[in-house]
Design an enzyme around this catalytic site. Structure first.
Site, PDB file in Angstrom:
ATOM      1  N   HIS A  25       0.841  -1.203   0.000  1.00 25.66           N
ATOM      2  CA  HIS A  25       0.000   0.000   0.000  1.00 25.66           C
ATOM      3  C   HIS A  25       0.877   1.254   0.000  1.00 25.66           C
ATOM      4  O   HIS A  25       0.571   2.228  -0.671  1.00 25.66           O
ATOM      5  CB  HIS A  25      -0.921   0.016   1.230  1.00 25.66           C
ATOM      6  N   ASP A 123      -6.235   5.596   1.266  1.00 25.44           N
ATOM      7  CA  ASP A 123      -6.105   4.177   0.922  1.00 25.44           C
ATOM      8  C   ASP A 123      -7.465   3.486   1.015  1.00 25.44           C
ATOM      9  O   ASP A 123      -8.269   3.761   1.912  1.00 25.44           O
ATOM     10  CB  ASP A 123      -5.137   3.496   1.892  1.00 25.44           C
ATOM     11  N   THR A 146      -5.225   0.006  -4.353  1.00 26.25           N
ATOM     12  CA  THR A 146      -3.845  -0.384  -4.665  1.00 26.25           C
ATOM     13  C   THR A 146      -3.734  -1.784  -5.288  1.00 26.25           C
ATOM     14  O   THR A 146      -2.643  -2.346  -5.335  1.00 26.25           O
ATOM     15  CB  THR A 146      -2.953  -0.277  -3.408  1.00 26.25           C
ATOM     16  N   VAL A 336      15.261  -6.352  -0.341  1.00 22.64           N
ATOM     17  CA  VAL A 336      16.048  -5.956  -1.512  1.00 22.64           C
ATOM     18  C   VAL A 336      15.289  -4.835  -2.212  1.00 22.64           C
ATOM     19  O   VAL A 336      14.097  -4.654  -1.963  1.00 22.64           O
ATOM     20  CB  VAL A 336      16.229  -7.138  -2.502  1.00 22.64           C
ATOM     21  N   ASN A 357       1.610  -4.815  -6.930  1.00 24.22           N
ATOM     22  CA  ASN A 357       2.770  -3.971  -7.225  1.00 24.22           C
ATOM     23  C   ASN A 357       3.836  -4.763  -7.968  1.00 24.22           C
ATOM     24  O   ASN A 357       4.465  -4.247  -8.894  1.00 24.22           O
ATOM     25  CB  ASN A 357       3.359  -3.390  -5.939  1.00 24.22           C
TER      26      ASN A 357
HETATM   27  N1  UDP Z   1       9.510  -5.226  -2.283  1.00 18.35           N
HETATM   28  C1  UDP Z   1      10.834  -4.856  -2.332  1.00 18.35           C
HETATM   29  N2  UDP Z   1      11.745  -5.677  -1.767  1.00 18.35           N
HETATM   30  C2  UDP Z   1      11.439  -6.837  -1.141  1.00 18.35           C
HETATM   31  C3  UDP Z   1      10.075  -7.228  -1.131  1.00 18.35           C
HETATM   32  C4  UDP Z   1       9.130  -6.407  -1.720  1.00 18.35           C
HETATM   33  O1  UDP Z   1      11.185  -3.800  -2.886  1.00 18.35           O
HETATM   34  O2  UDP Z   1      12.340  -7.509  -0.638  1.00 18.35           O
HETATM   35  C5  UDP Z   1       8.497  -4.282  -2.833  1.00 18.35           C
HETATM   36  C6  UDP Z   1       7.995  -4.679  -4.201  1.00 18.35           C
HETATM   37  O3  UDP Z   1       8.814  -4.107  -5.211  1.00 18.35           O
HETATM   38  C7  UDP Z   1       6.586  -4.104  -4.208  1.00 18.35           C
HETATM   39  C8  UDP Z   1       6.162  -4.179  -2.738  1.00 18.35           C
HETATM   40  O4  UDP Z   1       7.360  -4.285  -1.988  1.00 18.35           O
HETATM   41  O5  UDP Z   1       6.621  -2.735  -4.589  1.00 18.35           O
HETATM   42  C9  UDP Z   1       5.317  -5.398  -2.453  1.00 18.35           C
HETATM   43  O6  UDP Z   1       4.042  -5.203  -2.943  1.00 18.35           O
HETATM   44  P1  UDP Z   1       3.233  -6.338  -3.700  1.00 18.35           P
HETATM   45  O7  UDP Z   1       1.905  -5.742  -4.028  1.00 18.35           O
HETATM   46  O8  UDP Z   1       3.999  -6.889  -4.822  1.00 18.35           O
HETATM   47  O9  UDP Z   1       3.090  -7.506  -2.659  1.00 18.35           O
HETATM   48  P2  UDP Z   1       2.767  -7.573  -1.085  1.00 18.35           P
HETATM   49  O10 UDP Z   1       4.058  -7.411  -0.394  1.00 18.35           O
HETATM   50  O11 UDP Z   1       1.790  -6.484  -0.776  1.00 18.35           O
HETATM   51  O12 UDP Z   1       2.208  -8.947  -0.943  1.00 18.35           O
END
Ligand code: UDP
Length: 458
Positions: A25, A123, A146, A336, A357
């Site tokens: 989010h 949100d 989102t 990461v 995302n």
């Molecule tokens: N993300 C990241 N590094 C990590 C894990 C996740 O940068 O080690 C970021 C990823 O690029 C995305 C967000 O965290 O922008 C995760 O959102 P997503 O909707 O993909 O999945 P959620 O974590 O909500 O299940």
């Protein structure tokens, strides 16, 4: 929209953003804030204190140093007095509940802003709590959804379907099998996700507009259905504002190992920011990657919330797998910068849980996907991934934790994705499309440009 509100005359544009809990989010809200600031919109960004994860604290720190012109306002969360849901509920939903219960503090916060906000972007998970507050203050309230527009259809119509999920028939989404619906929504007993979707889905009609980080060309039929009154009556306009590009605060992480790999040769493996994978499944996944014949960069995660995660990688995957991994790829057990990884030329495929995302980032960078949805909206997103030719999805693997998917099956599917030339070129077409759309919206004053224009009252 009113020209004045309870707090005085509206400035030409001062947008206040109110995100919710979790990186899925927060990240799109930060990208939106960065984009608005770069269009000379005054932005106030409300953060909740304390955030649920360390990753959130860190990214906020980077963000406010990159955008000193964006004001930060802190909403100090109240201690949670009465959590009606069971302890099995997701810690992120519990956190949303705390924010919801603390939203009574929002009224005085919004009143204190100077100049008064011309609109607030809230949100989706806080719609029901915040709409009455902004209505009382006469501040236009736009909801940022989102996830995908297709998921929005389920979100806004679930309260009508809730009693009859047996033969799930979602308006304009008729083909949705019951097995794609997030399992907590199918339970008889109450849970936070169910309450959250019912209440917020209903309240969406009282907002001034809905923003979705998607491409109109990719989710055209869902957007047409939503905007054509075919899903529920009285829904405000739904605008595709994406794909939101990555922003300068997401600064590059050194990726020395990737720098040494040939173009398109590496599989990136991650299940996002809040999905814990069981030890047994991690062992199969690790061995599957070792045996797949491709180099890989694997982000290991076995706790939902990073604050609870103190163990070393070797303790989680064991000595033996640790040794085998070293010869074939890299495994890490820390946050990461996914954006830098997906844009790296060495990355040729993404084994992903299909959080929205992650899907939009794969589209933005033109990286093909092997979808392995784990929970929530992820099967609906995975279906979109396959329908646009961005990736493949082995439906028989079910939801995360339903069964242990064996190493040979995983290796085989990774090979299928990495060997699929059609997916590779289709992913590149989607990448081009996403970038062209931004230009098109800018020149035709559609999408986010249209909203900014409206907020600026040009
Ligand atoms: N993300 C990241 N590094 C990590 C894990 C996740 O940068 O080690 C970021 C990823 O690029 C995305 C967000 O965290 O922008 C995760 O959102 P997503 O909707 O993909 O999945 P959620 O974590 O909500 O299940």
């Amino acid at each position: 929209m009113a020209d004045t509100n309870e707090l005085g005359p509206l400035p030409s544009s001062h947008i206040t953003l109110l995100p919710s809990s979790g990186m899925g989010h927060l990240t799109p809200f930060l990208r939106l804030a960065g984009l608005l600031a770069s269009c000379n919109v005054k932005v106030t960004f409300i953060t909740r204190e304390p955030p649920v994860s360390l990753a959130e604290s860190q990214i906020l720190c980077h963000f406010f140093s990159a955008f000193p012109q964006i004001s930060q306002e802190k909403l100090h969360l109240l201690p949670l007095d009465n959590l009606s849901a069971g302890s099995e509920d997701d810690p992120f939903y519990c956190h949303i509940e705390v924010i919801r219960q603390s939203s009574q503090l929002l009224s005085s916060l919004l009143r204190s802003l100077s100049p008064p906000p011309s609109a607030i972007v809230t949100d989706m998970s806080l719609t029901a709590a915040v709409v009455p507050i902004t209505e009382a203050l006469k501040i236009p309230n736009f909801i940022f959804f989102t996830s995908s527009a297709t998921m929005l259809i389920l979100f806004v119509s679930f309260h009508i379907l809730a009693g009859s999920m047996d033969g799930v028939k979602i308006p304009s989404l008729e083909a949705t099998p019951r097995s794609w619906i997030p399992p907590p929504l199918l339970q008889d007993k109450n849970n936070l996700l169910k309450t959250y979707i019912i209440e917020n889905g209903k309240a969406m009609t009282k907002s001034d507009g809905i923003l979705v980080n998607t491409l109109d060309s990719i989710e055209q039929s869902s957007l047409l259905a939503l905007n054509g009154g075919k899903v529920i009556k009285g829904l405000p306009s739904v605008t595709a504002i994406g794909l939101l590009p990555p922003c300068c605060f997401e600064d590059n992480q050194p990726l020395t190992w990737l720098d040494d790999q040939p173009a398109g040769s590496v599989v990136y493996v991650s299940f996002g920011s809040r999905t814990a994978i069981s030890r047994e499944q991690l062992r199969e996944l690790g061995n599957g990657l070792v045996g797949c014949g491709y180099k890989f960069l694997w982000v290991v995660k076995d706790k939902k919330v990073d604050r609870e995660d103190g163990e070393e990688l070797v303790d989680v995957i064991g000595d033996e797998l640790m040794e085998s991994v070293k010869e074939k790829g890299v495994a890490v057990k820390h946050w990461v910068n996914q954006e830098s990884i997906l844009k790296h030329p060495a990355v040729g495929g993404f084994l992903s849980h299909c959080g929205w995302n992650s899907v939009t980032e794969a589209m933005w960078h033109g990286v093909r996907v092997l979808a392995w949805p784990q929970h929530g909206d992820q099967k609906i997103n995975a279906n979109l991934v396959t329908s646009i030719g961005l990736g493949i999805w082995e439906k028989s693997w079910g939801w995360g934790g339903e069964q242990i998917v064996m190493r040979e099956q995983i290796a085989e599917k990774v090979r299928q994705m990495m060997g699929n030339e059609f997916l590779r070129s289709q992913a590149m077409c989607i990448r081009e499309e996403a970038r062209n759309r931004i230009e098109l919206h800018r020149s035709s004053k559609k999408g986010l440009t249209e909203l900014i224009k409206m907020w600026k009252k040009e």
